[in-house]
Write a protein that holds these residues in place. Sequence first.
Motif, PDB file in Angstrom:
ATOM      1  N   LEU A 119       0.829  -1.255  -0.211  1.00 43.95           N
ATOM      2  CA  LEU A 119       0.165  -0.032   0.075  1.00 43.95           C
ATOM      3  C   LEU A 119       0.975   1.260  -0.002  1.00 43.95           C
ATOM      4  N   LYS A 120       2.092   0.962   0.297  1.00 49.79           N
ATOM      5  CA  LYS A 120       3.023   2.082   0.232  1.00 49.79           C
ATOM      6  C   LYS A 120       3.499   2.667  -1.114  1.00 49.79           C
ATOM      7  N   SER A 121       2.973   1.907  -1.952  1.00 52.57           N
ATOM      8  CA  SER A 121       3.271   2.076  -3.681  1.00 52.57           C
ATOM      9  C   SER A 121       2.180   3.388  -3.854  1.00 52.57           C
ATOM     10  N   ILE A 122       1.103   3.388  -3.244  1.00 53.22           N
ATOM     11  CA  ILE A 122       0.215   4.526  -3.422  1.00 53.22           C
ATOM     12  C   ILE A 122       0.547   5.842  -3.096  1.00 53.22           C
ATOM     13  N   ASP A 123       0.768   6.865  -3.628  1.00 47.39           N
ATOM     14  CA  ASP A 123       1.167   8.287  -3.184  1.00 47.39           C
ATOM     15  C   ASP A 123       0.046   9.013  -2.833  1.00 47.39           C
ATOM     16  N   LYS A 124       0.050  10.174  -2.218  1.00 45.43           N
ATOM     17  CA  LYS A 124      -1.194  10.968  -1.584  1.00 45.43           C
ATOM     18  C   LYS A 124      -2.166  11.176  -2.467  1.00 45.43           C
ATOM     19  N   LYS A 125      -1.781  11.370  -3.650  1.00 42.19           N
ATOM     20  CA  LYS A 125      -2.776  11.756  -4.661  1.00 42.19           C
ATOM     21  C   LYS A 125      -3.591  10.553  -5.311  1.00 42.19           C
ATOM     22  N   GLY A 126      -2.992   9.352  -4.820  1.00 42.37           N
ATOM     23  CA  GLY A 126      -3.686   8.091  -5.375  1.00 42.37           C
ATOM     24  C   GLY A 126      -3.202   7.394  -6.450  1.00 42.37           C
ATOM     25  N   ASN A 127      -2.144   7.695  -7.054  1.00 44.95           N
ATOM     26  CA  ASN A 127      -1.438   7.288  -8.257  1.00 44.95           C
ATOM     27  C   ASN A 127      -0.445   5.840  -7.761  1.00 44.95           C
ATOM     28  N   LEU A 128      -0.613   4.790  -8.468  1.00 46.12           N
ATOM     29  CA  LEU A 128       0.079   3.721  -8.046  1.00 46.12           C
ATOM     30  C   LEU A 128       1.320   3.521  -9.105  1.00 46.12           C
ATOM     31  N   THR A 129       2.154   2.928  -8.244  1.00 48.04           N
ATOM     32  CA  THR A 129       3.707   2.728  -9.156  1.00 48.04           C
ATOM     33  C   THR A 129       3.930   1.312  -8.898  1.00 48.04           C
ATOM     34  N   VAL A 154       5.122   0.611 -14.316  1.00 39.96           N
ATOM     35  CA  VAL A 154       3.757   0.704 -14.440  1.00 39.96           C
ATOM     36  C   VAL A 154       3.255   1.607 -13.487  1.00 39.96           C
ATOM     37  N   CYS A 155       2.766   2.956 -14.220  1.00 38.44           N
ATOM     38  CA  CYS A 155       2.219   4.249 -13.201  1.00 38.44           C
ATOM     39  C   CYS A 155       0.871   4.233 -13.519  1.00 38.44           C
ATOM     40  N   LEU A 156      -0.234   3.727 -12.416  1.00 35.13           N
ATOM     41  CA  LEU A 156      -1.340   4.000 -12.795  1.00 35.13           C
ATOM     42  C   LEU A 156      -1.951   5.369 -12.172  1.00 35.13           C
ATOM     43  N   SER A 157      -2.470   6.266 -13.116  1.00 32.30           N
ATOM     44  CA  SER A 157      -2.829   7.604 -12.639  1.00 32.30           C
ATOM     45  C   SER A 157      -4.228   7.766 -12.261  1.00 32.30           C
ATOM     46  N   VAL A 158      -4.886   8.341 -11.347  1.00 33.06           N
ATOM     47  CA  VAL A 158      -6.338   8.682 -11.233  1.00 33.06           C
ATOM     48  C   VAL A 158      -6.673   9.977 -11.185  1.00 33.06           C
ATOM     49  N   ASP A 166      -9.472   6.914  -1.188  1.00 36.30           N
ATOM     50  CA  ASP A 166     -10.391   6.707  -2.580  1.00 36.30           C
ATOM     51  C   ASP A 166      -9.678   5.895  -3.584  1.00 36.30           C
ATOM     52  N   ALA A 167      -8.556   5.993  -3.618  1.00 27.59           N
ATOM     53  CA  ALA A 167      -7.799   5.199  -4.751  1.00 27.59           C
ATOM     54  C   ALA A 167      -7.637   4.026  -4.182  1.00 27.59           C
ATOM     55  N   ILE A 168      -7.386   3.385  -2.868  1.00 24.90           N
ATOM     56  CA  ILE A 168      -7.364   2.054  -2.278  1.00 24.90           C
ATOM     57  C   ILE A 168      -8.736   1.669  -2.825  1.00 24.90           C
ATOM     58  N   LYS A 169      -9.897   2.165  -2.561  1.00 26.41           N
ATOM     59  CA  LYS A 169     -11.163   1.604  -2.835  1.00 26.41           C
ATOM     60  C   LYS A 169     -11.269   1.151  -4.144  1.00 26.41           C
ATOM     61  N   LEU A 170     -10.867   1.976  -5.132  1.00 24.14           N
ATOM     62  CA  LEU A 170     -10.929   1.838  -6.411  1.00 24.14           C
ATOM     63  C   LEU A 170      -9.991   0.897  -7.117  1.00 24.14           C
ATOM     64  N   TYR A 171      -8.824   0.590  -6.482  1.00 25.64           N
ATOM     65  CA  TYR A 171      -7.973  -0.579  -6.916  1.00 25.64           C
ATOM     66  C   TYR A 171      -8.366  -1.981  -6.329  1.00 25.64           C
ATOM     67  N   ARG A 172      -8.899  -1.655  -5.222  1.00 25.74           N
ATOM     68  CA  ARG A 172      -9.425  -3.058  -4.641  1.00 25.74           C
ATOM     69  C   ARG A 172     -10.679  -3.441  -5.202  1.00 25.74           C
ATOM     70  N   CYS A 176      -6.829  -5.341  -7.916  1.00 22.93           N
ATOM     71  CA  CYS A 176      -5.572  -5.393  -7.492  1.00 22.93           C
ATOM     72  C   CYS A 176      -4.988  -5.952  -6.350  1.00 22.93           C
ATOM     73  N   PRO A 177      -3.915  -6.963  -6.621  1.00 19.57           N
ATOM     74  CA  PRO A 177      -3.376  -7.926  -5.575  1.00 19.57           C
ATOM     75  C   PRO A 177      -2.668  -7.124  -4.678  1.00 19.57           C
ATOM     76  N   PHE A 178      -3.363  -6.698  -3.389  1.00 20.79           N
ATOM     77  CA  PHE A 178      -2.427  -5.999  -2.297  1.00 20.79           C
ATOM     78  C   PHE A 178      -1.864  -6.755  -1.261  1.00 20.79           C
ATOM     79  N   GLU A 179      -1.027  -6.704  -0.812  1.00 17.96           N
ATOM     80  CA  GLU A 179      -0.279  -7.766   0.238  1.00 17.96           C
ATOM     81  C   GLU A 179      -1.134  -7.673   1.252  1.00 17.96           C
ATOM     82  N   LYS A 180      -1.267  -8.985   2.000  1.00 17.05           N
ATOM     83  CA  LYS A 180      -2.180  -9.019   3.028  1.00 17.05           C
ATOM     84  C   LYS A 180      -1.258  -9.086   4.554  1.00 17.05           C
TER      85      LYS A 180
END
Length: 181
Positions: A119-129, A154-158, A166-172, A176-180
């Motif tokens: 989840l640390k791969s998501i920045d404050k604006k919700g972009n996932l790298t 791969v950079c995903l921009s919202v 909000d971005a975490i909700k969207l990716y879930r 998106c396979p986040f670590e448990k």
Amino acid sequence: MTPYLKKIYNEAIKEWVKNKKYPNVMACPKLVKATINVGIAKFRKDEKKIESVIHDIAKITGQKPIITKAKKSISGFSVKKGENVGVKVTLRKDRLYNFLWILFNIALPRTRDFKGISLKSIDKKGNLTIGMKEHTVFPQIKGDEVKHVFGLEVCLSVNNNCTQEDAIKLYRALGCPFEKK
């Protein structure tokens, strides 16, 4: 034909608006683009390797990549202004959702020692790298035809009004396979 992930996203939006998490559809978080980057600085002198990278990225994304050039000279890295330093592709709309389905369901689980995306791969604006060490995990690439193995990012921009939560909700919602924990 609408991509499978886009159908899932549209169903999630309807659910969020119905449960009053968002006032309307336009306020929901939305994926804008995916940018796939490959650094080619280590073999910038070998034209065959660069062509191989361009060919493989085009196979993975279904779109012809562009070659990025150095904006200024950096003597520490022995890079001159105007030299080829990378290859990049920007995916939007249906190609974005098709690529994400392959990334989340096939490519990432095939990587060695994959335990999920932090989840640390998501920045404050919700972009996932997401960084990948090998491009051979994609099903479009056949292992016996690979001439050079390279890593990619791969950079995903919202959209702009999206927060990290909000971005975490969207990716879930997109699977998106986040670590448990």
